[in-house]
Design a protein around this motif. Sequence first.
Motif, PDB file in Angstrom:
ATOM      1  N   LEU A 278      -0.908  17.862  -6.725  1.00 20.76           N
ATOM      2  CA  LEU A 278      -2.064  17.640  -7.397  1.00 20.76           C
ATOM      3  C   LEU A 278      -2.963  18.310  -6.221  1.00 20.76           C
ATOM      4  O   LEU A 278      -2.711  18.364  -5.129  1.00 20.76           O
ATOM      5  N   GLY A 279      -4.098  18.821  -6.882  1.00 15.99           N
ATOM      6  CA  GLY A 279      -5.295  19.286  -5.983  1.00 15.99           C
ATOM      7  C   GLY A 279      -6.572  18.776  -6.495  1.00 15.99           C
ATOM      8  O   GLY A 279      -6.709  18.556  -7.743  1.00 15.99           O
ATOM      9  N   VAL A 280      -7.596  18.383  -5.989  1.00 10.66           N
ATOM     10  CA  VAL A 280      -8.986  18.094  -6.469  1.00 10.66           C
ATOM     11  C   VAL A 280      -9.909  19.131  -6.049  1.00 10.66           C
ATOM     12  O   VAL A 280     -10.021  19.484  -4.802  1.00 10.66           O
ATOM     13  N   VAL A 281     -10.517  19.511  -6.965  1.00 11.15           N
ATOM     14  CA  VAL A 281     -11.654  20.729  -6.704  1.00 11.15           C
ATOM     15  C   VAL A 281     -12.957  20.283  -7.066  1.00 11.15           C
ATOM     16  O   VAL A 281     -13.438  19.622  -7.912  1.00 11.15           O
ATOM     17  N   PRO A 282     -13.659  20.145  -5.790  1.00 12.77           N
ATOM     18  CA  PRO A 282     -15.085  19.611  -5.885  1.00 12.77           C
ATOM     19  C   PRO A 282     -15.886  20.753  -6.153  1.00 12.77           C
ATOM     20  O   PRO A 282     -15.699  21.902  -6.954  1.00 12.77           O
ATOM     21  N   ASN A 283     -17.415  20.084  -6.368  1.00 12.64           N
ATOM     22  CA  ASN A 283     -18.437  21.010  -6.981  1.00 12.64           C
ATOM     23  C   ASN A 283     -18.426  22.183  -6.066  1.00 12.64           C
ATOM     24  O   ASN A 283     -18.325  22.143  -4.870  1.00 12.64           O
ATOM     25  N   SER A 284     -18.500  23.431  -6.535  1.00  9.15           N
ATOM     26  CA  SER A 284     -18.257  24.923  -5.737  1.00  9.15           C
ATOM     27  C   SER A 284     -19.731  24.878  -4.906  1.00  9.15           C
ATOM     28  O   SER A 284     -19.458  25.370  -3.757  1.00  9.15           O
ATOM     29  N   ALA A 285     -20.958  24.471  -5.144  1.00 10.77           N
ATOM     30  CA  ALA A 285     -21.924  24.770  -4.452  1.00 10.77           C
ATOM     31  C   ALA A 285     -22.011  23.760  -3.075  1.00 10.77           C
ATOM     32  O   ALA A 285     -22.289  24.371  -2.054  1.00 10.77           O
TER      33      ALA A 285
ATOM     34  N   VAL B 210       0.786  -1.149  -0.236  1.00 14.09           N
ATOM     35  CA  VAL B 210       0.066  -0.028   0.041  1.00 14.09           C
ATOM     36  C   VAL B 210       0.920   1.298   0.118  1.00 14.09           C
ATOM     37  O   VAL B 210       1.790   1.457   0.846  1.00 14.09           O
ATOM     38  N   ALA B 211       0.586   2.326  -0.895  1.00 17.08           N
ATOM     39  CA  ALA B 211       1.432   3.375  -0.930  1.00 17.08           C
ATOM     40  C   ALA B 211       0.421   4.500  -1.080  1.00 17.08           C
ATOM     41  O   ALA B 211      -0.926   4.293  -0.702  1.00 17.08           O
ATOM     42  N   SER B 212       0.786   5.861  -1.081  1.00 16.95           N
ATOM     43  CA  SER B 212       0.069   6.956  -1.044  1.00 16.95           C
ATOM     44  C   SER B 212       0.407   7.794  -2.231  1.00 16.95           C
ATOM     45  O   SER B 212       1.569   8.019  -2.428  1.00 16.95           O
ATOM     46  N   VAL B 213      -0.570   8.535  -2.557  1.00 17.98           N
ATOM     47  CA  VAL B 213      -0.414   9.904  -3.430  1.00 17.98           C
ATOM     48  C   VAL B 213      -0.996  10.851  -2.615  1.00 17.98           C
ATOM     49  O   VAL B 213      -2.167  11.153  -2.132  1.00 17.98           O
ATOM     50  N   GLN B 214       0.075  11.916  -2.540  1.00 16.95           N
ATOM     51  CA  GLN B 214      -0.281  13.220  -1.714  1.00 16.95           C
ATOM     52  C   GLN B 214      -1.205  14.207  -2.587  1.00 16.95           C
ATOM     53  O   GLN B 214      -0.901  14.104  -3.833  1.00 16.95           O
ATOM     54  N   VAL B 215      -1.959  14.701  -1.972  1.00 18.25           N
ATOM     55  CA  VAL B 215      -2.979  15.679  -2.560  1.00 18.25           C
ATOM     56  C   VAL B 215      -2.949  16.976  -1.487  1.00 18.25           C
ATOM     57  O   VAL B 215      -3.248  16.712  -0.416  1.00 18.25           O
ATOM     58  N   LYS B 216      -2.489  18.016  -2.317  1.00 17.05           N
ATOM     59  CA  LYS B 216      -2.619  19.325  -1.350  1.00 17.05           C
ATOM     60  C   LYS B 216      -3.839  20.018  -1.919  1.00 17.05           C
ATOM     61  O   LYS B 216      -4.092  20.669  -3.170  1.00 17.05           O
ATOM     62  N   GLN B 217      -4.835  20.191  -0.888  1.00 16.30           N
ATOM     63  CA  GLN B 217      -5.993  20.771  -1.477  1.00 16.30           C
ATOM     64  C   GLN B 217      -5.982  22.343  -1.892  1.00 16.30           C
ATOM     65  O   GLN B 217      -5.321  23.108  -1.169  1.00 16.30           O
ATOM     66  N   GLY B 218      -6.310  22.658  -3.087  1.00 17.27           N
ATOM     67  CA  GLY B 218      -6.059  23.799  -3.533  1.00 17.27           C
ATOM     68  C   GLY B 218      -6.875  25.002  -2.844  1.00 17.27           C
ATOM     69  O   GLY B 218      -6.357  26.181  -2.820  1.00 17.27           O
ATOM     70  N   HIS B 219      -8.007  24.812  -1.997  1.00 22.46           N
ATOM     71  CA  HIS B 219      -8.753  25.649  -1.478  1.00 22.46           C
ATOM     72  C   HIS B 219      -8.313  25.997  -0.082  1.00 22.46           C
ATOM     73  O   HIS B 219      -8.786  26.565   0.794  1.00 22.46           O
ATOM     74  N   GLY B 220      -7.121  25.084   0.321  1.00 15.61           N
ATOM     75  CA  GLY B 220      -6.790  25.299   1.745  1.00 15.61           C
ATOM     76  C   GLY B 220      -5.593  26.246   2.053  1.00 15.61           C
ATOM     77  O   GLY B 220      -5.129  26.669   1.126  1.00 15.61           O
ATOM     78  N   THR B 221      -5.198  25.972   3.099  1.00 16.15           N
ATOM     79  CA  THR B 221      -3.777  26.829   3.486  1.00 16.15           C
ATOM     80  C   THR B 221      -2.659  26.112   2.946  1.00 16.15           C
ATOM     81  O   THR B 221      -1.410  26.772   2.748  1.00 16.15           O
ATOM     82  N   ASP B 222      -2.801  25.130   2.289  1.00 16.18           N
ATOM     83  CA  ASP B 222      -1.400  24.149   1.998  1.00 16.18           C
ATOM     84  C   ASP B 222      -1.333  24.407   0.547  1.00 16.18           C
ATOM     85  O   ASP B 222      -0.656  23.485   0.014  1.00 16.18           O
ATOM     86  N   ALA B 223      -1.909  25.140  -0.177  1.00 12.77           N
ATOM     87  CA  ALA B 223      -1.817  25.117  -1.767  1.00 12.77           C
ATOM     88  C   ALA B 223      -0.567  25.848  -1.940  1.00 12.77           C
ATOM     89  O   ALA B 223      -0.096  26.552  -1.347  1.00 12.77           O
ATOM     90  N   PRO B 224       0.202  24.910  -2.832  1.00 17.21           N
ATOM     91  CA  PRO B 224       1.484  25.484  -3.132  1.00 17.21           C
ATOM     92  C   PRO B 224       1.822  27.079  -3.845  1.00 17.21           C
ATOM     93  O   PRO B 224       0.697  27.149  -4.569  1.00 17.21           O
ATOM     94  N   THR B 225       2.476  27.664  -3.643  1.00 17.60           N
ATOM     95  CA  THR B 225       2.755  28.791  -4.075  1.00 17.60           C
ATOM     96  C   THR B 225       3.244  28.586  -5.713  1.00 17.60           C
ATOM     97  O   THR B 225       4.171  27.880  -5.618  1.00 17.60           O
ATOM     98  N   GLN B 226       3.262  29.893  -6.284  1.00 21.09           N
ATOM     99  CA  GLN B 226       3.536  29.678  -7.822  1.00 21.09           C
ATOM    100  C   GLN B 226       4.462  30.407  -7.975  1.00 21.09           C
ATOM    101  O   GLN B 226       4.431  31.815  -7.808  1.00 21.09           O
ATOM    102  N   ALA B 227       5.728  30.071  -8.533  1.00 15.46           N
ATOM    103  CA  ALA B 227       6.594  31.012  -9.021  1.00 15.46           C
ATOM    104  C   ALA B 227       6.428  31.427 -10.370  1.00 15.46           C
ATOM    105  O   ALA B 227       5.528  31.020 -11.237  1.00 15.46           O
ATOM    106  N   ALA B 228       6.983  32.740 -10.923  1.00 11.25           N
ATOM    107  CA  ALA B 228       6.424  33.494 -12.051  1.00 11.25           C
ATOM    108  C   ALA B 228       6.583  32.668 -13.316  1.00 11.25           C
ATOM    109  O   ALA B 228       5.687  32.898 -14.233  1.00 11.25           O
ATOM    110  N   ASN B 229       7.586  31.859 -13.294  1.00 15.48           N
ATOM    111  CA  ASN B 229       7.758  31.191 -14.766  1.00 15.48           C
ATOM    112  C   ASN B 229       7.151  29.722 -14.496  1.00 15.48           C
ATOM    113  O   ASN B 229       7.746  28.964 -15.521  1.00 15.48           O
TER     114      ASN B 229
END
Lengths: 177, 170
Positions: free
Chosen positions: A158-165, A46-65
Amino acid sequence: MSVSMGSSSSNGRRKSLDAELNLVPFIDLLSMCICFLLMTAIWIQVASVQVKQGHGTDAPTQAANQLEMELTFTSATVAQINVKKSGKIVHKASVVASDASLWTSQVDRVLTEMDHALGTGGKKDLFANARITPTNGISYGDLISVMNVLRQHQIVNLGVVPNSAVLTHTNARKVGG
Amino acid sequence: MQISTQNLGSGTFNRHLMARAHQKSRRKKMLLVGLTLTSMVDMFSLLVIFLLQTFSASPELMVVANNVELPTASTGTEIKDAPVLSLSESEVFLDQKRVGATADLLKNPEPLMEKLEEIRNQWQGAHPGKSFPGEINLQAHRGLSSVTVSLFMAMLPSQAYGSIQLAVVK
């Protein structure tokens, strides 16, 4: 006159040089090893695939390029891939999978074409993150297969974005303090 | 009583001697069956070598629930020691304790939120002064709808569980 060579006992018979090897303790040792190893063997890894939720505080920051990817399942057989740089779309592609088993190969094909078009082939850290929006008709197993293909193309944040409603309803409870 | 040779038929003594010789040969005959152990030792050796390759000294960090069939992925990484949220088609378990039915929790996630908060508070009580890492392992049945799983994943950041490890089979 005859000379006799070799060892000989007093009664004139030759002593046998063959040595007998007792295999019984060896077989016992092997049996014990097999019993122990059978109990401690891991049959399913059993292994794991890490997901950082894009709507949480752990969303990775993006560099300009760096690039951002949005993979949106529009229906059970079609997905739309948008690649953005600094907020502007630099590459668009559609993935069509008539059968659920074709998602892996189709996404892989589209990402390979994207790598050629953008010159990103196999390079790490070019993608800041990839947001995946599922839809009804896509099973969790297919979602993981697509995420696996993205990771194979070095898109690891990777992040999973659910239904916004529904998201608005479930995040109404905030962490106190 | 004496028996003279005239009372015995011809060849009687010869027949007696032959019968006695057969009995002796029957007594002395030993049944020895050779058992070839070479192939068995070969098989044992191969089994030991194969099982040594699957041996692992590290403990099992995650127990997969009975009614959960994990999806497969080749790019999975090592599992971390974190609470385990199991989603099957009918029920939801948190650290092997039942939280509720999947459909009910989608409508009202309060029971799940309370248990997550309790685990977080316990961790913070045990680690004063440290920031909560927010890691959680999510096991979901591969046949579940991706929308259902994404809804549960959306609930977790509200309780500071932002780092989700999706359990897969390699």
